[in-house]
Design a protein around this motif. Structure first.
Motif, PDB file in Angstrom:
ATOM      1  N   GLU A  29      -9.391  14.127  -1.676  1.00  0.00           N
ATOM      2  CA  GLU A  29      -8.515  13.870  -2.785  1.00  0.00           C
ATOM      3  C   GLU A  29      -7.639  15.301  -2.916  1.00  0.00           C
ATOM      4  O   GLU A  29      -8.100  16.253  -2.353  1.00  0.00           O
ATOM      5  N   LEU A  30      -6.418  14.987  -3.562  1.00  0.00           N
ATOM      6  CA  LEU A  30      -5.394  16.195  -3.726  1.00  0.00           C
ATOM      7  C   LEU A  30      -5.912  16.933  -4.894  1.00  0.00           C
ATOM      8  O   LEU A  30      -5.571  18.290  -4.878  1.00  0.00           O
ATOM      9  N   TYR A  31      -6.386  16.156  -5.800  1.00  0.00           N
ATOM     10  CA  TYR A  31      -6.571  16.871  -7.242  1.00  0.00           C
ATOM     11  C   TYR A  31      -8.058  16.243  -7.663  1.00  0.00           C
ATOM     12  O   TYR A  31      -8.414  15.165  -7.528  1.00  0.00           O
ATOM     13  N   ARG A  32      -8.991  17.030  -8.202  1.00  0.00           N
ATOM     14  CA  ARG A  32     -10.095  16.930  -8.884  1.00  0.00           C
ATOM     15  C   ARG A  32     -10.316  17.110 -10.151  1.00  0.00           C
ATOM     16  O   ARG A  32     -10.110  18.385 -10.482  1.00  0.00           O
ATOM     17  N   GLU A  33     -10.748  16.527 -11.063  1.00  0.00           N
ATOM     18  CA  GLU A  33     -11.052  16.861 -12.341  1.00  0.00           C
ATOM     19  C   GLU A  33     -12.429  17.571 -12.573  1.00  0.00           C
ATOM     20  O   GLU A  33     -13.404  17.421 -11.974  1.00  0.00           O
ATOM     21  N   ASP A  34     -12.554  18.651 -13.516  1.00  0.00           N
ATOM     22  CA  ASP A  34     -13.742  19.170 -13.696  1.00  0.00           C
ATOM     23  C   ASP A  34     -14.834  19.504 -12.573  1.00  0.00           C
ATOM     24  O   ASP A  34     -15.997  19.167 -12.560  1.00  0.00           O
TER      25      ASP A  34
ATOM     26  N   PHE B 245       1.471   6.039   2.460  1.00  0.00           N
ATOM     27  CA  PHE B 245       1.059   6.295   1.148  1.00  0.00           C
ATOM     28  C   PHE B 245      -0.016   7.267   0.904  1.00  0.00           C
ATOM     29  O   PHE B 245       0.067   8.041   0.219  1.00  0.00           O
ATOM     30  N   LYS B 246      -0.971   7.161   1.903  1.00  0.00           N
ATOM     31  CA  LYS B 246      -2.114   7.953   1.719  1.00  0.00           C
ATOM     32  C   LYS B 246      -1.746   9.509   2.022  1.00  0.00           C
ATOM     33  O   LYS B 246      -2.268  10.467   1.430  1.00  0.00           O
ATOM     34  N   ASP B 247      -0.991   9.623   3.166  1.00  0.00           N
ATOM     35  CA  ASP B 247      -0.531  11.027   3.549  1.00  0.00           C
ATOM     36  C   ASP B 247       0.382  11.725   2.301  1.00  0.00           C
ATOM     37  O   ASP B 247      -0.073  12.983   2.035  1.00  0.00           O
ATOM     38  N   ILE B 248       1.082  10.948   1.509  1.00  0.00           N
ATOM     39  CA  ILE B 248       1.895  11.341   0.364  1.00  0.00           C
ATOM     40  C   ILE B 248       0.970  11.922  -0.515  1.00  0.00           C
ATOM     41  O   ILE B 248       0.940  12.797  -1.211  1.00  0.00           O
ATOM     42  N   VAL B 249       0.330  10.804  -1.083  1.00  0.00           N
ATOM     43  CA  VAL B 249      -0.647  10.957  -2.168  1.00  0.00           C
ATOM     44  C   VAL B 249      -1.900  12.047  -2.180  1.00  0.00           C
ATOM     45  O   VAL B 249      -2.170  12.807  -2.994  1.00  0.00           O
ATOM     46  N   THR B 250      -2.388  12.295  -0.943  1.00  0.00           N
ATOM     47  CA  THR B 250      -3.577  13.069  -0.736  1.00  0.00           C
ATOM     48  C   THR B 250      -3.128  14.370  -0.233  1.00  0.00           C
ATOM     49  O   THR B 250      -3.890  15.258   0.082  1.00  0.00           O
TER      50      THR B 250
ATOM     51  N   VAL C 182      -8.074  20.349 -14.354  1.00  0.00           N
ATOM     52  CA  VAL C 182      -7.930  19.705 -12.734  1.00  0.00           C
ATOM     53  C   VAL C 182      -7.861  20.863 -11.797  1.00  0.00           C
ATOM     54  O   VAL C 182      -6.967  21.794 -11.997  1.00  0.00           O
ATOM     55  N   LYS C 183      -8.352  20.724 -10.616  1.00  0.00           N
ATOM     56  CA  LYS C 183      -8.210  21.838  -9.619  1.00  0.00           C
ATOM     57  C   LYS C 183      -7.650  21.127  -8.619  1.00  0.00           C
ATOM     58  O   LYS C 183      -7.696  19.900  -8.155  1.00  0.00           O
ATOM     59  N   SER C 184      -7.028  21.964  -7.667  1.00  0.00           N
ATOM     60  CA  SER C 184      -6.240  20.900  -6.531  1.00  0.00           C
ATOM     61  C   SER C 184      -6.932  21.370  -5.307  1.00  0.00           C
ATOM     62  O   SER C 184      -7.688  22.486  -5.153  1.00  0.00           O
ATOM     63  N   HIS C 185      -6.548  20.506  -4.157  1.00  0.00           N
ATOM     64  CA  HIS C 185      -7.471  20.771  -2.910  1.00  0.00           C
ATOM     65  C   HIS C 185      -7.171  22.281  -2.554  1.00  0.00           C
ATOM     66  O   HIS C 185      -6.118  22.955  -2.606  1.00  0.00           O
ATOM     67  N   PRO C 186      -8.384  22.839  -2.018  1.00  0.00           N
ATOM     68  CA  PRO C 186      -8.286  24.317  -1.598  1.00  0.00           C
ATOM     69  C   PRO C 186      -7.267  24.660  -0.551  1.00  0.00           C
ATOM     70  O   PRO C 186      -6.625  25.826  -0.498  1.00  0.00           O
ATOM     71  N   ARG C 187      -6.701  23.711   0.235  1.00  0.00           N
ATOM     72  CA  ARG C 187      -5.523  24.056   1.254  1.00  0.00           C
ATOM     73  C   ARG C 187      -4.221  24.232   0.376  1.00  0.00           C
ATOM     74  O   ARG C 187      -3.248  24.759   1.047  1.00  0.00           O
ATOM     75  N   VAL C 188      -4.042  23.979  -0.892  1.00  0.00           N
ATOM     76  CA  VAL C 188      -2.726  24.108  -1.606  1.00  0.00           C
ATOM     77  C   VAL C 188      -2.916  25.782  -1.922  1.00  0.00           C
ATOM     78  O   VAL C 188      -3.483  26.074  -3.044  1.00  0.00           O
ATOM     79  N   LYS C 189      -2.230  26.362  -1.330  1.00  0.00           N
ATOM     80  CA  LYS C 189      -2.546  28.059  -1.370  1.00  0.00           C
ATOM     81  C   LYS C 189      -2.202  28.754  -2.651  1.00  0.00           C
ATOM     82  O   LYS C 189      -2.713  29.458  -3.147  1.00  0.00           O
TER      83      LYS C 189
END
Lengths: 645, 645
Positions: free
Chosen positions: A607-612, B292-297, B533-540
């Motif tokens: 996923e792109l975002y995760r809570e807690d 859709f998945k590519d966009i959202v994730t 909320v944290k984002s995926h670690p690839r989002v620098k």
């Protein structure tokens, strides 16, 4: 203060000799081939050919930028320094071939510029804002002075003087003369060099005129624009950048913030510092100090790079120093060294040399590949190759280095700086000798009437040791002023094996006043350690991050050593920074190891975002290499500022 | 699944009624004034005047973008939804005035486009790549369908059909027809709407033709370019963006990554999802799911914004989501809602509505000022006003919102979405009713042959309560499918006051299969809490940072509440997130308070870099407001992702 002649400083530093011989043996010859269009697969230069056409020796059209001539002049200047340090006939022959061409391309009245000669002879001096005639003239003058000082041969100097005299007839306060000034500053500092060699005050006065006229109303660049029918050489570009771009927004004495095109700015500030020194102009000196401080405390990357904006190759606003989008043009750093050196000559403060060292060991030598054959124009502090390809706002970042450029200002600028590096090591007067850079060398200088030889051996900044031996015929009293770089955590001075505590400390110089005898030996123990550096909290991209430095040497992470996605790495706050020399990496480099962590991507999931969620961190060993050595192992990620945890 | 008619859903949510009545009472009338050039000091529109000129009623020249007509059509569509929800004669009269103009501007053969009619009548259909004729036609068709559904009046529908028939005669697989497709997708989804209203399969087939022809070789946009003599409407712009820009780089079924212009992309994907649903095309559905998945994730900001690059208003590469340079065009988010809604209609998964909610509550309503009079085209997640003025790479970020735009696509797009929001609340079939958005309303629907009325009262997402009452004449069995949003930490279902545990859970829907009696009451307790909320670690750009959300509501810091230099603030890891309603701020907002720190600038001092230094942190209370309410208190800094310590 006097500056050494290049020929008097024989550098034998392992580290620097490599760069200097690279300039002499690779860079200058390679650039000669390029200027002559003999290298396949690089941007065409045509710079020499333009001179041949202007000289009437070839048919054809002008090719290249309107300032293409300056590539030739900067090459000539670098070649002169190479000749001065180490004369060789073949190079001198090439230089004289070029001088022949320049001589033939010179107009009866002294004017030289291949673009206008070939394409628009009727439009000389009609577009100072965009067309770089005075800029090119400046580089010709610098080359001429350099060649004269290197060889005593005044052929090129006479050509340059004739051109300078012509310019002095065209521009100035007198009735009937143009009230203009350059669109790209450069000739001002060149005219001062010409004045210092010839003692002809007209050149100093003309330099001052160009400086003082700048930024006055009515606005000259509008006047000439109206006069030529509102045409533009670069439609929609330079005129649209606004007045700050070429520092014409205010009279120079009112300028207290560094703005606009960073090379234009630093060249102008350099001339201002010269004028302040020569004419003892305190007000102008205060202006220079304010500008220098603005740059160094608000607008300089930790690499010594300046100019944070690709738009207009310019300074951005205070503390705006993005790492990935940095412009930090190589030439701008060269310009800042020029400015800092001149500030030292008037203000005698070690502070200026801290800046020079920082620029030199990072942005400058890092701009060149280790083989001397490719260059950075733009010097970022963070690179993700995919972003450079895909994002419009990082497309100015070209990785790895390129072999030549359409606008090829930077490589010859680095060449002329590195080939003249000896000038920066010392400064002296009748009764004092400053030692500013601890680059191993032998130097012969006249202190007052007396010949003094200094033999300096140093492993600084990688090691801590500086040993100076003084050779004098007869005992001689003078102040030996040893610079204490700001990154020294501790230092000790020994004279003839005995620790010396009886010295003054002036502006971060240890001043040893003594009657020196032959073979007196001074040992300076300059301890620098690998350190974490933080930036001012206003620099928003560096919050939570540290950079690693040892002395002036900045380190960075590369993908090839640490894997991809360098932004997922953290350095541990309590990690030791272990420095060691590794022979197998790029013919030997000092590297720094540290303990750190890498975010576990797997654990985060898809996923792109995760809570807690807390990132899971995996321990890793981080390996830093000196910034100057980056991008020598293929295209890969690089990062200076690293997350700290 | 069927979608409600707008007129059948009477919204009485305090929160949403305000937006909806703003659209009806402010936005639509205001935009009408603008389209008629009656508002001073905003970008001139001329959109209505272009129609008057094309209709022969006025003299003059076309003004505006080549797609200026679409502003009128989008306004017509929004006005139709307003009429459908709440008929008013004055608005209907205005709509009919415009229909008169469109009718008069229509050519004998059905063609309508004021740009080509006025400026280049001989060049119709010669530049599909750049000139938006099919795009404008699509918006006309959407408006016509909307007006017909709202009023039963088929005047505009007949005009649109005549144009669609003309287009069907010009384009298609048959000999002699053009093998082209739009340079900006839009007509595809419009033709499907036209098909659904008229049941005329030619429209569906034409939509499919446009979709399937796209990306084939030989490349149509080169063919037409050659044919018209290589002229360009926007020289050096659209053709230079490359084939990904308009998703013509591959046949659509081979496209698995979202690339290029984000609005073009989402409009096209929406049509593809429709076609997959209508024609039961599994392969096309799989393509849609992958996109859709590519966009959202990998490519969606936490605001629901998409399109991370201002260059070509386009998707950037995976995980490249800079906050300060975001483009995140309002229209692209509207497009993603269209796509997500259509994906739900075919795939029936709550997941799509999580995305819709996220976009709706953040990027969409945040694009409009709270008074409905100014708009964001670009929706950043971090703003420093000085950077927007001074840095070339953030100049696309305009703060605060603007009253109108030269390219005015976004405001009417938001208007048409908000005025039709009722359509998104439910979906139904013969024996099931989906409840997707918990927006208070009353809804009358036929389930099978039976009239059902749903009365929904909810304070979600600020509160936790959803109460549904079912009115039926006679007991009726159907599946009530209640969406459980992904941000619910806990939920409970009560039927007539008794907790219900006897339900299926399907694709994040609670499915209650029951014979419903009149006045049955379902109470849904949907608990959402303020979360980090944290984002995926690839989002620098988000490493070390958190965002605050409660349910779909994203929060942000503004300078007006927290002082300048928001990047110097840290939220404490162990701080409670205290949410409360504050009446005095912007007529009442839920705000979040948290404990945090601010870096002490004084303690750092005036240097730019410091060795071995730890920032001194001063405790502060952080105040977050909902992202949708930012930039309503003057120009100031804003930040979504905040440092965590």
């Amino acid at each position: 203060l006097n500056v050494p002649k290049i020929k008097d400083v024989k550098i034998h530093s392992d580290f620097w000799s490599r760069y200097i011989s690279l300039v002499g043996n690779v860079v200058v010859p390679y650039q000669w081939e390029i200027l002559n269009d003999k290298i396949e697969g690089v941007e065409k230069s045509s710079a020499i050919r333009n001179f041949k056409i202007a000289a009437g020796l070839e048919q054809g059209d002008f090719y290249g930028m309107v300032f293409q001539d300056s590539d030739v002049y900067k090459w000539l200047e670098a070649a002169s320094y190479v000749l001065e340090a180490n004369y060789n006939e073949d190079l001198d022959r090439k230089v004289n071939e070029v001088i022949d061409l320049i001589e033939k391309a010179q107009w009866e009245d002294g004017y030289i510029n291949t673009y206008f000669t070939i394409k628009e002879p009727q439009n000389r001096w009609t577009n100072l804002q965009e067309c770089h005639e005075l800029y090119c003239a400046g580089h010709l003058i610098e080359a001429a002075v350099a060649y004269y000082l290197a060889t005593g041969n005044d052929r090129l100097l006479n050509i340059a003087r004739k051109f300078a005299d012509h310019i002095n007839n065209v521009f100035g306060p007198d009735e009937g003369k143009l009230k203009g000034y350059p669109g790209h500053q450069e000739i001002e500092l060149a005219l001062i060099k010409l004045y210092e060699v010839t003692k002809d005050e007209r050149y100093l006065n003309l330099a001052r005129y160009f400086i003082e006229e700048r930024g006055k109303e009515p606005y000259y660049f509008d006047i000439e624009w109206e006069k030529r029918g509102r045409t533009e050489h670069w439609p929609g570009l330079i005129r649209n950048f606004g007045r700050e771009y070429a520092q014409t927004h205010l009279p120079v004495r009112k300028q207290k913030e560094a703005v606009g095109h960073a090379v234009r700015a630093t060249y102008m500030y350099s001339a201002m510092a010269d004028i302040a020194r020569i004419t003892k102009d305190e007000e102008l000196l205060e202006t220079c100090k304010a500008l220098f401080k603005d740059i160094v405390t608000r607008k300089m990357y930790i690499t010594g790079g300046i100019g944070a904006s690709a738009h207009g190759e310019s300074f951005s606003f205070e503390y705006d120093l993005p790492n990935d989008r940095a412009y930090a043009e190589t030439c701008a750093s060269v310009g800042l060294i020029f400015f800092a050196h001149r500030m030292f000559l008037v203000d005698h403060n070690s502070y200026y040399y801290d800046v020079i060292e920082q620029i030199l060991y990072n942005n400058i030598i890092g701009s060149m590949s280790l083989d001397g054959r490719s260059y950075f124009y733009v010097n970022p502090l963070e690179v993700i190759p995919k972003a450079c390809e895909k994002r419009w706002d990082t497309q100015h970042v070209k990785v790895p280095r390129q072999r030549w450029f359409g606008c090829a200002c930077c490589p010859p600028n680095v060449a002329r700086l590195l080939s003249s590096i000896g000038k920066y090591i010392y400064a002296y007067s009748e009764n004092e000798l400053y030692v500013n850079l601890y680059i191993s060398n032998e130097y012969e200088v006249d202190i007052g009437e007396n010949k003094v030889k200094i033999i300096l051996n140093s492993d600084y900044p990688f090691g801590d040791n500086v040993l100076l031996r003084i050779n004098v015929k007869n005992p001689l009293a003078f102040d030996l002023k040893l610079r204490i770089p700001k990154w020294c955590v501790e230092y000790k001075v020994f004279v003839n094996g005995k620790e010396e505590n009886n010295y003054k400390k002036e502006k971060e110089y240890v001043v040893i006043n003594k009657t020196w005898k032959n073979n007196d030996e001074i040992f300076l123990n300059l301890i620098t350690l690998p350190k974490r550096v933080k930036s001012h909290p206003r620099v928003k991209d560096n919050i939570g991050k540290v950079a690693i430095m040892k002395g002036p040497i900045l380190f960075c992470l590369e993908e090839v050593d640490n894997g991809p996605n360098l932004h997922e790495l953290f350095i541990s706050k309590d990690s030791r920074l272990e420095i060691k020399f590794e022979e197998q990496i790029l013919n030997g480099l000092y590297v720094v190891y540290a303990d750190g962590y890498r975010i576990d991507e797997e654990d985060f999931g898809k996923e792109l975002y995760r809570e807690d969620y807390e990132y899971k961190l995996l321990p890793v060993k981080l390996k830093f290499i000196p910034y100057y050595a980056w991008a020598n192992r293929g295209k890969n990620e690089m990062r200076v500022w690293i997350n700290e945890i």
